[in-house]
Design an enzyme around this catalytic site. Structure first.
Site, PDB file in Angstrom:
ATOM      1  N   ASP A 155       0.881  -1.152   0.028  1.00 21.39           N
ATOM      2  CA  ASP A 155       0.028   0.013  -0.054  1.00 21.39           C
ATOM      3  C   ASP A 155       0.880   1.149   0.025  1.00 21.39           C
ATOM      4  O   ASP A 155       1.824   1.196   0.167  1.00 21.39           O
ATOM      5  CB  ASP A 155      -1.174   0.098   1.282  1.00 21.39           C
ATOM      6  CG  ASP A 155      -0.335  -0.616   2.581  1.00 21.39           C
ATOM      7  OD1 ASP A 155       0.919  -0.524   2.710  1.00 21.39           O
ATOM      8  OD2 ASP A 155      -1.133  -0.933   3.521  1.00 21.39           O
ATOM      9  N   ASN A 194      -6.795  -3.225  14.737  1.00 23.45           N
ATOM     10  CA  ASN A 194      -8.092  -3.502  14.258  1.00 23.45           C
ATOM     11  C   ASN A 194      -8.215  -4.711  13.531  1.00 23.45           C
ATOM     12  O   ASN A 194      -9.570  -4.825  13.221  1.00 23.45           O
ATOM     13  CB  ASN A 194      -8.776  -2.153  13.951  1.00 23.45           C
ATOM     14  CG  ASN A 194      -8.278  -1.884  12.577  1.00 23.45           C
ATOM     15  OD1 ASN A 194      -7.403  -2.561  12.083  1.00 23.45           O
ATOM     16  ND2 ASN A 194      -8.888  -0.908  12.079  1.00 23.45           N
TER      17      ASN A 194
END
Ligand code: PGA
Length: 241
Positions: free
Chosen positions: A67, A135
């Site tokens: 990314d 998360n």
């Protein structure tokens, strides 16, 4: 999923290095899927040390990164392109033209995503290194990401912006959007190597290994991968052992 629990970060990095080196030794033209963040820094340091001491060559190795922040050029110290050069590529004999990452400044983001997806279909990762977000994200695939997602522009979760703000002067400076490989691109890797260390990752690791496979915890999709290895330290493994 194969699970290897190590005493500490150094041993986690050494184990990860052993697995990556095995791939490069077996195929000098291997495609390495690489990740940014704090977790793989020890692995990258080991690769550089081994290259210097033992001459392991990366001259023909190809890499694809997960990314990149939208809006940051490769020359920006906070970009992931810069991170990779600074923390790994500059210390190896790899050819920069064989290293790939999304262009965060692409004028036509959709075309850039299409280019990257096409590239990934040619450069299938022999091994994909991954970290995990607190998360449960992998790459910037935040909770709620469809399992069939491919490279696209995503919005970062607030918790990710907070987690990553340590690398920026002010939290307002953290880009809110990024280009990210999708979960399908990650699942396409021949082998996945997920690294996790520290207490802050224990809950996400528990969900990934023992929880239900759900888009609410993107890393849980790895339970369906035929060759996924989790290497984590005792702190990150606290809830699964
Ligand atoms: P970290 O990030 O390695 O900096 O903890 C991991 C991630 O967010 O995927």
């Amino acid at each position: 999923m194969k699970i290897i629990v190590t005493k500490n970060y150094e041993e986690m990095s050494a184990e990860a290095f052993r697995l990556v080196k095995e791939v490069v030794k077996e195929n000098p033209e291997a495609v390495l899927g690489l990740a940014t963040g704090s977790t793989p820094l020890g692995l990258y340091a080991e690769m550089i040390r081994d290259h210097r001491e033992n001459g392991t060559s990366y001259r023909r190795v190809r890499t694809v990164n997960l990314d990149e922040y939208e809006g940051l050029p490769a020359s920006d110290e906070r970009s992931y392109a810069y991170f990779m050069r600074h923390n790994l590529f500059d210390g190896l004999d790899i050819e920069l033209k064989n290293t790939h990452i999304e262009d965060g400044t692409a004028a036509a983001p959709e075309a850039e995503c299409a280019r990257y997806n096409a590239l990934l279909s040619v450069l299938r990762q022999d091994i994909q290194v991954l970290g995990i977000g607190s998360n449960g994200h992998i790459a910037f695939n935040e909770p709620g990401t469809p399992f069939d997602s491919v490279t696209r522009v995503v919005t970062l979760a607030e918790s990710t912006v907070r987690d990553n703000s340590r690398l920026f002067d002010r939290i307002e400076d953290v880009p809110r959007r990024a280009f990210s490989m999708g979960l399908r691109n990650i699942m396409n890797a021949r082998r996945v190597l997920l690294l996790a260390n520290g207490e802050k990752k224990a809950k996400a690791v528990y969900g990934m290994v023992r929880g239900e496979v759900t888009e609410q915890l993107p890393a849980s999709i790895l339970q369906r991968h035929a060759d996924c290895i989790l290497v984590c330290d005792e702190a990150a493994a606290r809830l699964i052992s």
